[in-house]
Motif scaffolding. Structure first.
Motif, PDB file in Angstrom:
ATOM      1  N   ALA A 141       0.848  -1.131  -0.129  1.00  0.00           N
ATOM      2  CA  ALA A 141      -0.110  -0.157   0.077  1.00  0.00           C
ATOM      3  C   ALA A 141       0.909   1.207  -0.008  1.00  0.00           C
ATOM      4  O   ALA A 141       0.523   2.288  -0.620  1.00  0.00           O
ATOM      5  N   VAL A 142       1.822   1.185   0.796  1.00  0.00           N
ATOM      6  CA  VAL A 142       2.953   2.322   0.793  1.00  0.00           C
ATOM      7  C   VAL A 142       3.368   2.595  -0.565  1.00  0.00           C
ATOM      8  O   VAL A 142       3.467   3.930  -1.269  1.00  0.00           O
ATOM      9  N   HIS A 143       3.937   1.422  -1.495  1.00  0.00           N
ATOM     10  CA  HIS A 143       4.310   1.892  -2.719  1.00  0.00           C
ATOM     11  C   HIS A 143       3.319   2.389  -3.729  1.00  0.00           C
ATOM     12  O   HIS A 143       3.586   3.308  -4.469  1.00  0.00           O
ATOM     13  N   LYS A 144       1.842   1.894  -3.546  1.00  0.00           N
ATOM     14  CA  LYS A 144       1.162   2.441  -4.446  1.00  0.00           C
ATOM     15  C   LYS A 144       0.889   3.817  -4.055  1.00  0.00           C
ATOM     16  O   LYS A 144       0.578   4.840  -4.872  1.00  0.00           O
ATOM     17  N   HIS A 145       0.757   4.323  -2.672  1.00  0.00           N
ATOM     18  CA  HIS A 145       0.601   5.547  -2.437  1.00  0.00           C
ATOM     19  C   HIS A 145       1.592   6.536  -2.802  1.00  0.00           C
ATOM     20  O   HIS A 145       1.393   7.706  -3.239  1.00  0.00           O
ATOM     21  N   ARG A 146       2.806   5.913  -2.597  1.00  0.00           N
ATOM     22  CA  ARG A 146       4.394   6.889  -3.109  1.00  0.00           C
ATOM     23  C   ARG A 146       4.157   7.043  -4.717  1.00  0.00           C
ATOM     24  O   ARG A 146       4.412   8.167  -5.348  1.00  0.00           O
ATOM     25  N   ALA A 147       3.578   5.999  -5.500  1.00  0.00           N
ATOM     26  CA  ALA A 147       3.640   5.957  -6.928  1.00  0.00           C
ATOM     27  C   ALA A 147       2.593   7.029  -7.203  1.00  0.00           C
ATOM     28  O   ALA A 147       2.787   7.922  -8.211  1.00  0.00           O
ATOM     29  N   ALA A 148       1.431   6.971  -6.505  1.00  0.00           N
ATOM     30  CA  ALA A 148       0.395   7.725  -6.970  1.00  0.00           C
ATOM     31  C   ALA A 148       0.874   9.355  -6.625  1.00  0.00           C
ATOM     32  O   ALA A 148       0.521  10.346  -7.454  1.00  0.00           O
ATOM     33  N   ALA A 149       1.316   9.798  -5.582  1.00  0.00           N
ATOM     34  CA  ALA A 149       1.989  10.785  -5.229  1.00  0.00           C
ATOM     35  C   ALA A 149       2.901  11.436  -6.256  1.00  0.00           C
ATOM     36  O   ALA A 149       2.918  12.668  -6.473  1.00  0.00           O
ATOM     37  N   GLN A 150       3.664  10.485  -6.578  1.00  0.00           N
ATOM     38  CA  GLN A 150       4.993  10.916  -7.460  1.00  0.00           C
ATOM     39  C   GLN A 150       4.113  11.237  -8.967  1.00  0.00           C
ATOM     40  O   GLN A 150       4.611  12.241  -9.474  1.00  0.00           O
ATOM     41  N   GLN A 151       3.270  10.476  -9.219  1.00  0.00           N
ATOM     42  CA  GLN A 151       2.523  10.679 -10.539  1.00  0.00           C
ATOM     43  C   GLN A 151       1.893  12.039 -10.505  1.00  0.00           C
ATOM     44  O   GLN A 151       1.891  12.893 -11.588  1.00  0.00           O
ATOM     45  N   ALA A 152       1.248  12.422  -9.418  1.00  0.00           N
ATOM     46  CA  ALA A 152       0.611  13.739  -9.384  1.00  0.00           C
ATOM     47  C   ALA A 152       1.700  14.964  -9.244  1.00  0.00           C
ATOM     48  O   ALA A 152       1.346  15.978  -9.880  1.00  0.00           O
ATOM     49  N   THR A 153       2.715  14.563  -8.750  1.00  0.00           N
ATOM     50  CA  THR A 153       3.830  15.741  -8.685  1.00  0.00           C
ATOM     51  C   THR A 153       4.235  15.857 -10.074  1.00  0.00           C
ATOM     52  O   THR A 153       4.642  16.862 -10.495  1.00  0.00           O
TER      53      THR A 153
END
Length: 88
Positions: free
Chosen positions: A65-77
């Motif tokens: 879940a952490v990896h998915k959240h980080r990926a989503a945050a990076q994509q939004a950034t």
């Protein structure tokens, strides 16, 4: 006004989705002061292994879940940066 209310109703559950800290439902085995016999010792070993597997699965799920959240945050950034840079 109706559009804003509809948007809030759609966004609210998503915003609250991660507001509760997850916890595992694994059961720790009781550690006897002394084993009565070999069968009790073997059962304890099985219980310890099951507890370890349960905790490990929980930790893996949380790390996923952490990896998915980080990926989503990076994509939004990245999306924001691309947009902001296009306006220069």
């Amino acid at each position: 006004m109706t559009k804003i209310l509809a948007l809030l109703l759609l966004v609210a559950p998503v915003a609250l989705a991660d507001s509760v800290q997850p916890s595992h439902s694994c059961s720790k085995p009781d550690v006897p002061a002394q084993f009565k016999d070999e069968a009790e010792s073997e059962q304890f070993t099985r219980d310890v292994n099951a507890y370890h597997q349960c905790i490990s699965a929980f930790v893996q799920a949380q790390n996923d879940a952490v990896h998915k959240h980080r990926a989503a945050a990076q994509q939004a950034t990245d999306e924001w940066n691309t947009f902001a840079n296009s306006m220069k």
